[in-house]
Design an enzyme around this catalytic site. Structure first.
Site, PDB file in Angstrom:
ATOM      1  N   ARG A   1      -6.630  10.723  -9.143  1.00 36.84           N
ATOM      2  CA  ARG A   1      -5.164  10.481  -8.556  1.00 36.84           C
ATOM      3  C   ARG A   1      -3.951   9.838 -10.307  1.00 36.84           C
ATOM      4  NH1 ARG A   1      -5.169   7.680  -2.501  1.00 36.84           N
ATOM      5  NH2 ARG A   1      -3.866   6.103  -3.805  1.00 36.84           N
TER       6      ARG A   1
ATOM      7  N   ARG B   1      -3.899  -2.336  -9.154  1.00 34.36           N
ATOM      8  CA  ARG B   1      -4.424  -2.353  -7.471  1.00 34.36           C
ATOM      9  C   ARG B   1      -5.417  -3.058  -6.966  1.00 34.36           C
ATOM     10  NH1 ARG B   1      -5.827   3.368  -5.919  1.00 34.36           N
ATOM     11  NH2 ARG B   1      -5.000   2.956  -4.135  1.00 34.36           N
TER      12      ARG B   1
ATOM     13  N   ARG C   1     -12.129   9.401  -9.611  1.00 29.48           N
ATOM     14  CA  ARG C   1     -11.072  10.108  -8.914  1.00 29.48           C
ATOM     15  C   ARG C   1      -9.626  11.257  -8.921  1.00 29.48           C
ATOM     16  NH1 ARG C   1      -9.664   6.835  -3.274  1.00 29.48           N
ATOM     17  NH2 ARG C   1      -7.572   5.883  -4.584  1.00 29.48           N
TER      18      ARG C   1
ATOM     19  N   LYS D   1     -11.734   3.533   2.157  1.00 29.90           N
ATOM     20  CA  LYS D   1     -11.300   3.564   3.691  1.00 29.90           C
ATOM     21  C   LYS D   1     -11.078   4.786   4.465  1.00 29.90           C
ATOM     22  CE  LYS D   1      -8.312   0.603   2.836  1.00 29.90           C
ATOM     23  NZ  LYS D   1      -6.965   1.027   2.476  1.00 29.90           N
TER      24      LYS D   1
ATOM     25  N   ARG E   1      -0.166  -5.122   4.182  1.00 29.22           N
ATOM     26  CA  ARG E   1      -1.375  -5.381   3.122  1.00 29.22           C
ATOM     27  C   ARG E   1      -0.892  -6.949   2.578  1.00 29.22           C
ATOM     28  NH1 ARG E   1      -2.303   1.000   1.088  1.00 29.22           N
ATOM     29  NH2 ARG E   1      -3.399   0.174  -1.171  1.00 29.22           N
TER      30      ARG E   1
HETATM   31  P1  AMP Z   1      -3.262   3.729  -0.850  1.00 29.05           P
HETATM   32  O1  AMP Z   1      -3.065   4.934  -0.337  1.00 29.05           O
HETATM   33  O2  AMP Z   1      -3.240   2.798   1.111  1.00 29.05           O
HETATM   34  O3  AMP Z   1      -4.509   3.223  -1.827  1.00 29.05           O
HETATM   35  O4  AMP Z   1      -1.620   3.610  -0.776  1.00 29.05           O
HETATM   36  C1  AMP Z   1      -0.951   4.002  -2.177  1.00 29.05           C
HETATM   37  C2  AMP Z   1       0.412   2.746  -2.739  1.00 29.05           C
HETATM   38  O5  AMP Z   1       1.377   3.742  -1.893  1.00 29.05           O
HETATM   39  C3  AMP Z   1      -0.687   1.718  -2.952  1.00 29.05           C
HETATM   40  O6  AMP Z   1      -0.815   1.510  -4.222  1.00 29.05           O
HETATM   41  C4  AMP Z   1       1.424   0.664  -3.015  1.00 29.05           C
HETATM   42  O7  AMP Z   1       1.627   0.773  -4.208  1.00 29.05           O
HETATM   43  C5  AMP Z   1       1.378   1.638  -1.405  1.00 29.05           C
HETATM   44  N1  AMP Z   1       1.298   1.526  -0.406  1.00 29.05           N
HETATM   45  C6  AMP Z   1       0.591   2.008   0.788  1.00 29.05           C
HETATM   46  N2  AMP Z   1       0.767   0.862   1.588  1.00 29.05           N
HETATM   47  C7  AMP Z   1       1.005   0.344   1.541  1.00 29.05           C
HETATM   48  C8  AMP Z   1       1.161  -1.549   2.056  1.00 29.05           C
HETATM   49  N3  AMP Z   1       1.401  -1.192   3.334  1.00 29.05           N
HETATM   50  N4  AMP Z   1       2.488  -2.139   1.647  1.00 29.05           N
HETATM   51  C9  AMP Z   1       2.677  -1.872   0.214  1.00 29.05           C
HETATM   52  N5  AMP Z   1       2.484  -1.152  -0.236  1.00 29.05           N
HETATM   53  C10 AMP Z   1       1.512   0.281  -0.129  1.00 29.05           C
END
Ligand code: AMP
Length: 185
Positions: A129, A140, A127, A13, A88
């Site tokens: 991270r 996740r 990856r 994404k 989400r």
């Molecule tokens: P991402 O980079 O979008 O994968 O987000 C990394 C982490 O941030 C996720 O694993 C969640 O812990 C948190 N996170 C990001 N966006 C959201 C959201 N819309 N709702 C809840 N947690 C979020």
């Protein structure tokens, strides 16, 4: 164009969002990027969010909804935006709908980037991270399956969902995304 980009962690994404932003005039709103910036700046919100992020869990809806409500008020969102990683959960989607309905600016499209789970695990494991160790990756993916995947039905029911196959080269996938969006612009 006001769009939501949905896909499991590791679907690509972020990469595709960068391409879309470069090709079209839209603000890129990534809640993951916002939370990582807050965590790195050690703000109270960032430190709280990190307790969830480091475990592969979703940050509580109330925190995220406030964060995005503030962000959507910024002037750069008037020309359209791509929501990357938000909503989400169904509660987040409902809150977003209410905000956008109140402003008279509904979503134009929800794009799903679809990738099978075994492929996601392979990609995420490579990856590196901090939230990419195997147990956190598993959490996740579980959070995606249980809390986020129900959004696909939610947006399908509203006639907003378009799905794109996320397997292939970056170029191939971008081509599919542009084709899916061609009818929406
Ligand atoms: P991402 O980079 O979008 O994968 O987000 C990394 C982490 O941030 C996720 O694993 C969640 O812990 C948190 N996170 C990001 N966006 C959201 C959201 N819309 N709702 C809840 N947690 C979020």
């Amino acid at each position: 164009m006001r769009m939501v980009f949905i896909g499991p962690p590791g679907a690509g994404k972020g990469t595709q969002a960068e391409r879309l932003i470069a090709a079209h005039k839209m603000a890129h709103l990534s809640t993951g990027d916002m939370l990582r910036a807050a965590r790195d700046a050690k703000t109270p919100l960032g430190l709280k969010a990190n307790e969830y992020m480091s475990a592969g869990a979703l940050v509580p809806d109330a925190i995220i909804i406030d964060l995005i409500a503030e962000r959507l008020k910024q002037p750069d969102c008037r020309g359209g935006y791509l929501l990357d990683g938000f909503p989400r959960t169904i509660a987040q989607a409902e809150a977003l709908d209410a905000m956008l309905a109140a402003a008279g600016t509904p979503l134009d499209v929800v794009l799903e980037l679809a990738v099978p789970e075994d492929e996601l695990f392979r990609r995420l494991a490579g990856r590196g991270r901090a939230d990419d160790n195997p147990e956190v990756i598993r959490q996740r993916l579980v959070a995606y399956r249980n809390q986020t995947a129900p959004l696909l039905d939610y947006y399908w029911g509203k006639g907003l969902l378009k799905s794109v196959d996320g397997l292939g080269t970056v170029e191939e996938i971008f081509g599919r995304i542009e084709a899916a969006l061609a009818a929406v612009w």
